[in-house]
Design a protein around this motif. Structure first.
Motif, mmCIF file in Angstrom:
data_model
loop_
_atom_site.group_PDB
_atom_site.id
_atom_site.type_symbol
_atom_site.label_atom_id
_atom_site.label_comp_id
_atom_site.label_asym_id
_atom_site.label_seq_id
_atom_site.Cartn_x
_atom_site.Cartn_y
_atom_site.Cartn_z
ATOM 1 N N HIS A 40 15.971 -31.138 15.263
ATOM 2 C CA HIS A 40 16.225 -31.603 13.898
ATOM 3 C C HIS A 40 15.178 -32.692 13.887
ATOM 4 O O HIS A 40 14.688 -33.404 14.639
ATOM 5 C CB HIS A 40 17.882 -32.301 13.980
ATOM 6 C CG HIS A 40 18.797 -31.345 14.183
ATOM 7 N ND1 HIS A 40 19.306 -30.615 15.383
ATOM 8 C CD2 HIS A 40 19.588 -30.748 13.115
ATOM 9 C CE1 HIS A 40 20.264 -29.952 15.016
ATOM 10 N NE2 HIS A 40 20.412 -30.146 13.654
ATOM 11 N N GLU A 49 19.140 -34.761 8.293
ATOM 12 C CA GLU A 49 18.792 -34.464 9.400
ATOM 13 C C GLU A 49 18.660 -32.641 9.500
ATOM 14 O O GLU A 49 19.307 -31.770 9.185
ATOM 15 C CB GLU A 49 19.752 -34.547 10.697
ATOM 16 C CG GLU A 49 19.899 -36.181 11.012
ATOM 17 C CD GLU A 49 20.895 -36.155 11.801
ATOM 18 O OE1 GLU A 49 20.331 -36.807 13.053
ATOM 19 O OE2 GLU A 49 22.014 -36.271 11.698
ATOM 20 N N THR A 50 17.166 -32.255 9.013
ATOM 21 C CA THR A 50 16.768 -31.005 8.825
ATOM 22 C C THR A 50 16.749 -30.186 10.168
ATOM 23 O O THR A 50 15.984 -30.561 11.143
ATOM 24 C CB THR A 50 15.804 -30.925 7.951
ATOM 25 O OG1 THR A 50 15.855 -31.540 6.618
ATOM 26 C CG2 THR A 50 15.486 -29.488 7.430
ATOM 27 N N ALA A 51 17.336 -28.990 10.302
ATOM 28 C CA ALA A 51 17.443 -28.313 11.440
ATOM 29 C C ALA A 51 16.219 -27.283 11.451
ATOM 30 O O ALA A 51 15.616 -26.853 10.231
ATOM 31 C CB ALA A 51 18.442 -27.462 11.725
ATOM 32 N N THR A 86 16.331 -34.530 18.503
ATOM 33 C CA THR A 86 16.067 -34.900 17.171
ATOM 34 C C THR A 86 14.842 -35.677 17.115
ATOM 35 O O THR A 86 14.698 -36.553 17.895
ATOM 36 C CB THR A 86 17.378 -35.846 16.766
ATOM 37 O OG1 THR A 86 18.537 -35.164 16.986
ATOM 38 C CG2 THR A 86 17.193 -36.610 15.585
ATOM 39 N N ASP A 408 22.266 -37.117 18.590
ATOM 40 C CA ASP A 408 22.070 -37.512 17.188
ATOM 41 C C ASP A 408 22.052 -38.992 16.965
ATOM 42 O O ASP A 408 23.153 -39.598 17.284
ATOM 43 C CB ASP A 408 23.081 -36.741 16.553
ATOM 44 C CG ASP A 408 22.794 -37.125 14.846
ATOM 45 O OD1 ASP A 408 21.852 -38.055 14.388
ATOM 46 O OD2 ASP A 408 23.812 -36.549 14.183
#
Length: 468
Positions: A40, A49-51, A86, A408
């Motif tokens: 992410h 939060e872009t995967a 992340t 996260d």
């Protein structure tokens, strides 16, 4: 080997020793393009939060972000697997003292030398960088040791964060920035001591002459200093106005150490860019800070650390108790009022490398959201430093300063207290998952124009990677 040295002439030995002594090592990216395959990516502007995204690094800058599925590797690319992490921008601490150590013994202070400060700076710069803080402001160092540290980091000779540095902080005679431990017969004066408008103007210009990126001043008394009162203002309004006018005209911002309410009010009115500590901040000070857009740098975690681990000499203990009793509640009041906050820690008052504990205080004691806390150490800090074009987010064109954590951080801010992956300017300085992928320093030309290489010295043992 002994036989080889016996047949060497003195001139040859001198040349050999001089060449080794002048060896310079430079950290360089391993490939023209690096692809960070992220699980992410945190957009600190929005909290999104872009995967499955890839951060594309070209040289020392971010070239863009794109879906991993549509970003195949090209020949020569370096691919870094961060799919279990992340990814977010490198963090920023706007109040550090990299050339100082966590030692409150007055005798330790009196026996400190510029040489020792420089050595401490090399150690602490590496620790800070590996903690995920890829950019810092160093607000106070003797002998311009922070200037030298910044320059050596920028040259690639040693690992460390991007730095803005102040050199010796300005202060009044007998104030927090003076040297007050020795009696009169020694006539010792702090390097940045200046009284009166002409003197402070001269000191601002002198600091800039010798490499300062910003000006640090003592607007009030302090805690870890003898004979002064944190609540008492030190520089007058007029002196601070003169400091700010010269600094701003010459392109430098001003950070004001200020505990007392009067000092905060005057420093903000004078136009300083940030109030450091702000312990006795009151309604009038908050209003003035809001009017001028002045940042507050709370330096809050040090209170917790001192209470748990600190062993202060008696002459500092009561001042620390008094400040600790009010600083956090006034910071909360300022945050609720809308005062801008930038992450600063006063690292050296507690051990370097624990910088991210400051963000935990913002979330779990001050009531910030994790995103807002992260923004204090990214977007806000970059804005305070005037470096928004370079750091603070993973935007195209910015320096390739990237960290990664497992989990996260928007759900658990404490994850930032252990950062397994650190990249600065496209160079990987830490990768716990793939230690062999960490970029190694490469030797550059030595003093005699010959690249230092063990291949050129077949009869000698190899030079250790840790010897520079």
């Amino acid at each position: 080997m002994l036989r080889m040295f016996r047949i060497c002439t003195p001139l040859t030995l001198f040349a050999f020793a001089s060449t080794l002594a002048s060896a310079q090592f430079v950290y360089k990216p391993a490939a023209p393009r690096t692809l960070l395959r992220a699980g992410h990516v945190l957009d600190v502007h929005t909290g999104k939060e872009t995967a499955g995204e890839t951060v594309i690094i070209e040289g020392d800058h971010i070239a863009g972000l794109a879906p991993t599925a549509s970003t195949p590797a090209k020949p020569g690319d370096r691919v870094v697997d961060l799919t279990g992490y992340t990814v977010l921008p490198g963090l920023i601490d706007v109040h550090t003292h990299l050339t100082m150590a966590t030692n409150f013994d007055p005798y330790f202070e009196l026996t400190m030398t510029h040489g020792k400060e420089a050595i401490l700076g090399v150690e602490n710069a590496k620790v800070t960088l590996e903690a995920g803080f890829t950019t810092v402001r160093n607000v106070g160092a003797n002998g311009f040791t922070d200037v030298s540290l910044r320059d050596e980091i920028n040259a690639g000779h040693i690992p460390g964060p991007h730095m803005q540095v102040s050199g010796p902080p300005l202060g009044i005679t007998g104030g927090h920035m003076d040297e007050n431990l020795l009696p009169e017969q020694y006539h010792v004066v702090g390097e940045g001591v200046a009284d009166g408008i002409p003197a402070v103007q001269h000191m601002v210009r002198q600091n800039i002459k010798y490499g300062a990126d910003l000006i640090k001043i003592g607007a009030s008394g302090g805690v870890l200093s003898k004979g002064d009162d944190p609540q008492a203002s030190q520089y007058t309004l007029e002196e601070m106005q003169a400091i700010v006018a010269d600094a701003h005209r010459l392109g430098r911002k001003v950070a004001a150490h200020a505990h007392g309410a009067q000092a905060i009010l005057w420093a903000s009115e004078a136009g300083v860019d940030s109030i450091e500590h702000g312990s006795y901040l009151d309604d009038a000070g908050i209003a003035m800070m809001l009017k001028h857009g002045t940042y507050l740098v709370p330096t809050a975690y040090l209170i917790d650390w001192i209470q748990q681990y600190g062993n202060l000499p008696a002459l500092y203990q009561q001042k620390m108790k008094d400040v600790s009793a009010v600083e956090k509640q006034n910071a909360i009041k300022a945050i609720k009022a809308g005062v801008k906050i930038a992450c600063g820690t006063d690292a050296a008052v507690y051990p370097h490398g624990l910088n991210a504990h400051e963000l935990d205080v913002y979330v779990n004691q001050f009531g910030m959201t994790p995103l807002a806390a992260i923004q204090t150490a990214t977007l806000n800090a970059a804005d305070l430093m005037g470096w928004t074009a370079h750091v603070g987010s993973l935007d195209t064109g910015k320096w390739a300063d990237v960290i990664a954590v497992q989990g996260d951080p928007l759900h658990d801010i404490k994850l930032l207290q252990h950062v397994p992956f650190v990249m600065k300017s496209g160079v990987i300085y830490k990768d716990e998952a793939q230690p062999t992928a960490v970029d190694k320093p490469q030797p550059t030309q030595g003093g005699f124009g010959a690249t230092i290489s063990t291949a050129a010295l077949p009869n000698l043992p190899p030079i250790s990677e840790n010897s520079f």
